[in-house]
Scaffold this motif. Structure first.
Motif, mmCIF file in Angstrom:
data_model
loop_
_atom_site.group_PDB
_atom_site.id
_atom_site.type_symbol
_atom_site.label_atom_id
_atom_site.label_comp_id
_atom_site.label_asym_id
_atom_site.label_seq_id
_atom_site.Cartn_x
_atom_site.Cartn_y
_atom_site.Cartn_z
ATOM 1 N N GLU A 1 -4.428 -3.807 0.586
ATOM 2 C CA GLU A 1 -3.188 -3.305 -0.001
ATOM 3 C C GLU A 1 -3.439 -2.411 -1.206
ATOM 4 O O GLU A 1 -2.654 -1.500 -1.482
ATOM 5 N N ARG A 2 -4.530 -2.654 -1.928
ATOM 6 C CA ARG A 2 -4.796 -1.846 -3.123
ATOM 7 C C ARG A 2 -5.925 -0.828 -2.898
ATOM 8 O O ARG A 2 -6.387 -0.192 -3.840
ATOM 9 N N SER A 3 -6.349 -0.675 -1.645
ATOM 10 C CA SER A 3 -7.467 0.209 -1.331
ATOM 11 C C SER A 3 -6.993 1.565 -0.836
ATOM 12 O O SER A 3 -5.898 1.704 -0.293
ATOM 13 N N LEU A 4 -7.845 2.548 -1.024
ATOM 14 C CA LEU A 4 -7.647 3.855 -0.412
ATOM 15 C C LEU A 4 -8.509 3.918 0.839
ATOM 16 O O LEU A 4 -9.729 3.793 0.765
ATOM 17 N N ILE A 5 -7.881 4.082 1.987
ATOM 18 C CA ILE A 5 -8.583 4.165 3.259
ATOM 19 C C ILE A 5 -8.641 5.634 3.671
ATOM 20 O O ILE A 5 -7.599 6.269 3.851
ATOM 21 N N VAL A 6 -9.839 6.174 3.799
ATOM 22 C CA VAL A 6 -10.002 7.581 4.180
ATOM 23 C C VAL A 6 -10.340 7.640 5.665
ATOM 24 O O VAL A 6 -11.381 7.145 6.089
ATOM 25 N N VAL A 7 -9.452 8.224 6.433
ATOM 26 C CA VAL A 7 -9.601 8.280 7.887
ATOM 27 C C VAL A 7 -9.979 9.714 8.275
ATOM 28 O O VAL A 7 -9.141 10.547 8.535
ATOM 29 N N GLY A 8 -11.247 9.995 8.292
ATOM 30 C CA GLY A 8 -11.683 11.333 8.640
ATOM 31 C C GLY A 8 -12.412 12.005 7.489
ATOM 32 O O GLY A 8 -12.741 11.335 6.520
#
Length: 314
Positions: A99-106
């Motif tokens: 919930e507090r993370s930045l998920i980089v997809v690509g």
């Protein structure tokens, strides 16, 4: 092209964040919840959005790996399951982490097109037919991550491939832009992919209005230095710094290199497919400080101790 690896390294350094260990390194041992909280890099060089079998059906056979986006998602889900489902407490903590993370997809999808374009046996309509399934694969991965608990995701678009030295070598007879030397129709293809990706993100936002989905405009942030390299201390935009000892550039096979340019910080292209650190730094700064994300991000909102980044790039 491993684009997000380099852009995210520059971004992490700019924000004072630690670099992420690669899953294929730490995945050989048992991953702890502490490892998960620090973040993991699931990116693999040469990875595609579509699985190998799908691309082979479309006549694209020169694939160096099958570590596709789907495979990377399985790694992530297996990691999540083994780390986070051992107890109710672990599950709750993992959801809080996501919930507090930045998920980089690509950035993902570029290699699907690279293998087809460099092969030269595929025509533009055949390659264009890849865009819809590539974009759909990215959208499906985003949805899976949201269902696992992700709240903030960054999804980069593709770079302007018409400015890529390898493409310029293959398609050098094409009509080029007289101002920056890039091949217009190839850049238009990148823009087409990005337009379709934006539509996919719009639909996903409508389904999950409480989720923050950030589009990272790699294309226009890169065009900054192709159109005005002197503004960034760059003098060479379309030649490579790392010189191959073979005359023919080969995108995915290493023959060894004969020389490196004396001033890589003045070059845009490192080896014909990847950019230099100087170029990636321009993109990273443009994303963090300029108007090249939608919605625009505020770096002051990114905590140094509460950001986990998942990279699923090429």
């Amino acid at each position: 092209m491993d684009v997000c690896i380099y852009v995210c390294v520059s971004s992490a350094q700019s924000l004072g964040l630690p670099l992420l260990p690669p899953y294929l390194s730490v995945g050989r041992r048992r991953i702890s919840i502490q490892d998960f909280e620090k973040g993991l890099n699931f990116a693999v060089a040469g990875a595609t959005a579509l699985d190998e079998a799908v691309l082979r059906e479309k006549g694209i056979t020169n694939l160096p790996t099958n570590y596709s986006l789907g495979v990377q998602m399985e790694w992530f889900k297996n990691t999540y399951s083994s780390v986070c489902k051992s107890s109710f407490t672990a599950t709750a903590k993992c959801r809080a982490i996501l919930e507090r993370s930045l998920i980089v997809v690509g950035e993902i999808g570029g290699n699907d097109y690279n293998y087809a374009f460099i092969d030269e046996r595929q025509n533009i309509d055949e390659i264009k037919s890849l865009v819809a399934p590539v974009v759909k694969a990215i959208g499906s991965a985003i949805t899976e991550l949201i269902k696992l608990g992700a709240q903030t995701l960054m999804v980069p678009g593709n770079l302007p491939i018409g400015c890529n030295p390898t493409y310029l070598k293959v398609y050098g007879t094409s009509v080029q832009n007289s101002e920056n030397g890039c091949v217009n129709w190839l850049n238009e293809f990148s823009e087409y992919h990005n337009e379709q990706l934006l539509q996919e993100l719009k639909q996903t936002r409508a389904l999950y209005p409480h989720i923050r989905i950030i589009y990272a405009d790699y294309y226009n942030s890169a065009m900054l230095f192709y159109d005005a390299p002197q503004d960034f201390g760059l003098t060479n935009t379309l030649q490579i710094c790392l010189v191959n000892d073979k005359e023919t550039l080969n995108t995915h096979r290493k023959y060894g290199y004969s020389s490196v340019c004396d001033n890589p910080s003045e070059y845009v292209s490192w080896d014909g497919m990847h950019l230099t650190e100087a170029a990636y730094e321009v993109i990273a700064i443009a994303l963090l400080e300029g108007p090249y994300t939608t919605p625009q991000i505020k770096t002051s909102c990114i905590s140094h101790n509460a950001t986990t980044t998942l990279l699923q790039s090429q």
